[in-house]
Design a protein around this motif. Structure first.
Motif, PDB file in Angstrom:
ATOM      1  N   ARG A  25     -12.963 -11.479 -45.563  1.00  0.00           N
ATOM      2  CA  ARG A  25     -12.984 -12.169 -46.859  1.00  0.00           C
ATOM      3  C   ARG A  25     -12.103 -11.447 -47.884  1.00  0.00           C
ATOM      4  O   ARG A  25     -11.352 -12.075 -48.619  1.00  0.00           O
ATOM      5  CB  ARG A  25     -14.408 -12.261 -47.378  1.00  0.00           C
ATOM      6  CG  ARG A  25     -14.524 -13.072 -48.661  1.00  0.00           C
ATOM      7  CD  ARG A  25     -15.960 -13.252 -49.078  1.00  0.00           C
ATOM      8  NE  ARG A  25     -16.564 -14.269 -48.227  1.00  0.00           N
ATOM      9  CZ  ARG A  25     -17.815 -14.200 -47.770  1.00  0.00           C
ATOM     10  NH1 ARG A  25     -18.592 -13.188 -48.061  1.00  0.00           N
ATOM     11  NH2 ARG A  25     -18.296 -15.170 -47.032  1.00  0.00           N
ATOM     12  N   SER A  26     -12.152 -10.120 -47.920  1.00  0.00           N
ATOM     13  CA  SER A  26     -11.382  -9.382 -48.921  1.00  0.00           C
ATOM     14  C   SER A  26      -9.890  -9.331 -48.595  1.00  0.00           C
ATOM     15  O   SER A  26      -9.068  -9.304 -49.497  1.00  0.00           O
ATOM     16  CB  SER A  26     -11.939  -7.968 -49.088  1.00  0.00           C
ATOM     17  OG  SER A  26     -11.699  -7.200 -47.933  1.00  0.00           O
ATOM     18  N   ARG A  27      -9.533  -9.328 -47.322  1.00  0.00           N
ATOM     19  CA  ARG A  27      -8.113  -9.220 -46.951  1.00  0.00           C
ATOM     20  C   ARG A  27      -7.411 -10.559 -46.825  1.00  0.00           C
ATOM     21  O   ARG A  27      -6.235 -10.680 -47.165  1.00  0.00           O
ATOM     22  CB  ARG A  27      -7.975  -8.450 -45.651  1.00  0.00           C
ATOM     23  CG  ARG A  27      -8.400  -6.999 -45.843  1.00  0.00           C
ATOM     24  CD  ARG A  27      -7.852  -6.103 -44.837  1.00  0.00           C
ATOM     25  NE  ARG A  27      -6.423  -6.329 -44.637  1.00  0.00           N
ATOM     26  CZ  ARG A  27      -5.608  -5.424 -44.177  1.00  0.00           C
ATOM     27  NH1 ARG A  27      -6.063  -4.233 -43.888  1.00  0.00           N
ATOM     28  NH2 ARG A  27      -4.338  -5.690 -43.984  1.00  0.00           N
ATOM     29  N   TRP A  28      -8.117 -11.592 -46.275  1.00  0.00           N
ATOM     30  CA  TRP A  28      -7.458 -12.861 -46.010  1.00  0.00           C
ATOM     31  C   TRP A  28      -8.101 -14.039 -46.724  1.00  0.00           C
ATOM     32  O   TRP A  28      -7.664 -15.169 -46.573  1.00  0.00           O
ATOM     33  CB  TRP A  28      -7.421 -13.133 -44.508  1.00  0.00           C
ATOM     34  CG  TRP A  28      -6.546 -12.173 -43.787  1.00  0.00           C
ATOM     35  CD1 TRP A  28      -5.183 -12.190 -43.744  1.00  0.00           C
ATOM     36  CD2 TRP A  28      -6.944 -11.041 -43.026  1.00  0.00           C
ATOM     37  NE1 TRP A  28      -4.726 -11.137 -43.000  1.00  0.00           N
ATOM     38  CE2 TRP A  28      -5.789 -10.409 -42.542  1.00  0.00           C
ATOM     39  CE3 TRP A  28      -8.182 -10.484 -42.701  1.00  0.00           C
ATOM     40  CZ2 TRP A  28      -5.832  -9.275 -41.761  1.00  0.00           C
ATOM     41  CZ3 TRP A  28      -8.222  -9.355 -41.921  1.00  0.00           C
ATOM     42  CH2 TRP A  28      -7.050  -8.764 -41.461  1.00  0.00           C
ATOM     43  N   GLY A  29      -9.154 -13.808 -47.455  1.00  0.00           N
ATOM     44  CA  GLY A  29      -9.794 -14.882 -48.208  1.00  0.00           C
ATOM     45  C   GLY A  29     -10.888 -15.574 -47.419  1.00  0.00           C
ATOM     46  O   GLY A  29     -11.018 -15.427 -46.202  1.00  0.00           O
ATOM     47  N   ASP A  30     -11.651 -16.350 -48.146  1.00  0.00           N
ATOM     48  CA  ASP A  30     -12.803 -17.051 -47.587  1.00  0.00           C
ATOM     49  C   ASP A  30     -12.401 -18.081 -46.538  1.00  0.00           C
ATOM     50  O   ASP A  30     -13.168 -18.364 -45.619  1.00  0.00           O
ATOM     51  CB  ASP A  30     -13.565 -17.723 -48.727  1.00  0.00           C
ATOM     52  CG  ASP A  30     -15.053 -17.704 -48.518  1.00  0.00           C
ATOM     53  OD1 ASP A  30     -15.550 -16.730 -47.930  1.00  0.00           O
ATOM     54  OD2 ASP A  30     -15.713 -18.669 -48.931  1.00  0.00           O
ATOM     55  N   GLN A  31     -11.223 -18.651 -46.655  1.00  0.00           N
ATOM     56  CA  GLN A  31     -10.792 -19.697 -45.729  1.00  0.00           C
ATOM     57  C   GLN A  31     -10.527 -19.178 -44.317  1.00  0.00           C
ATOM     58  O   GLN A  31     -10.453 -19.965 -43.376  1.00  0.00           O
ATOM     59  CB  GLN A  31      -9.537 -20.401 -46.273  1.00  0.00           C
ATOM     60  CG  GLN A  31      -9.768 -21.139 -47.573  1.00  0.00           C
ATOM     61  CD  GLN A  31     -10.868 -22.184 -47.443  1.00  0.00           C
ATOM     62  OE1 GLN A  31     -10.902 -22.951 -46.491  1.00  0.00           O
ATOM     63  NE2 GLN A  31     -11.792 -22.190 -48.400  1.00  0.00           N
ATOM     64  N   ALA A  32     -10.405 -17.882 -44.142  1.00  0.00           N
ATOM     65  CA  ALA A  32     -10.197 -17.308 -42.811  1.00  0.00           C
ATOM     66  C   ALA A  32     -11.500 -17.266 -42.006  1.00  0.00           C
ATOM     67  O   ALA A  32     -11.462 -17.120 -40.789  1.00  0.00           O
ATOM     68  CB  ALA A  32      -9.624 -15.901 -42.927  1.00  0.00           C
ATOM     69  N   LEU A  33     -12.626 -17.418 -42.686  1.00  0.00           N
ATOM     70  CA  LEU A  33     -13.926 -17.379 -42.016  1.00  0.00           C
ATOM     71  C   LEU A  33     -14.307 -18.761 -41.513  1.00  0.00           C
ATOM     72  O   LEU A  33     -13.856 -19.774 -42.051  1.00  0.00           O
ATOM     73  CB  LEU A  33     -14.995 -16.892 -42.990  1.00  0.00           C
ATOM     74  CG  LEU A  33     -14.866 -15.457 -43.466  1.00  0.00           C
ATOM     75  CD1 LEU A  33     -15.841 -15.193 -44.603  1.00  0.00           C
ATOM     76  CD2 LEU A  33     -15.115 -14.497 -42.313  1.00  0.00           C
TER      77      LEU A  33
END
Length: 100
Positions: free
Chosen positions: A78-86
């Motif tokens: 979440r901190s490195r690539w954002g919520d959309q990566a999850l």
């Protein structure tokens, strides 16, 4: 890159953590009990209490380690690539709306 990172950290990290936790718990059990872990439920030398104790210790230990690793992986992705990566079920906006 974030979705790939999640697959590596989330799934791979959890699996590796489970293996490592199981190995560590086995070593601690064998050192403290001076005998191997009870792996055969039909073994007449292993009492029910000992078999239950191992099942509880190993089950809870592995589950706790997997939970901690998965939470760390979620925070990292979440901190490195954002919520959309999850995956959708782990995104902050899905949790706020009550979606499961």
């Amino acid at each position: 890159m974030g979705k790939i990172a999640w697959k590596i950290l989330g799934a791979g990290g959890g699996a590796l953590a489970a293996l490592a936790a199981r190995k560590a718990l086995t070593l601690v059990w064998e050192k403290s009990m001076d005998k191997p872990v009870p792996v055969n439920p039909g073994d007449e030398d292993t009492g029910l209490a000992e078999a239950l104790a191992w099942t509880i210790v190993s089950g809870v230990g592995v589950a706790v380690v997997q939970l901690v690793v998965e939470r760390y992986a979620i925070q990292t992705v979440r901190s490195r690539w954002g919520d959309q990566a999850l995956p959708k079920k782990l995104r902050a906006d899905a949790n706020e709306t009550g979606a499961v």
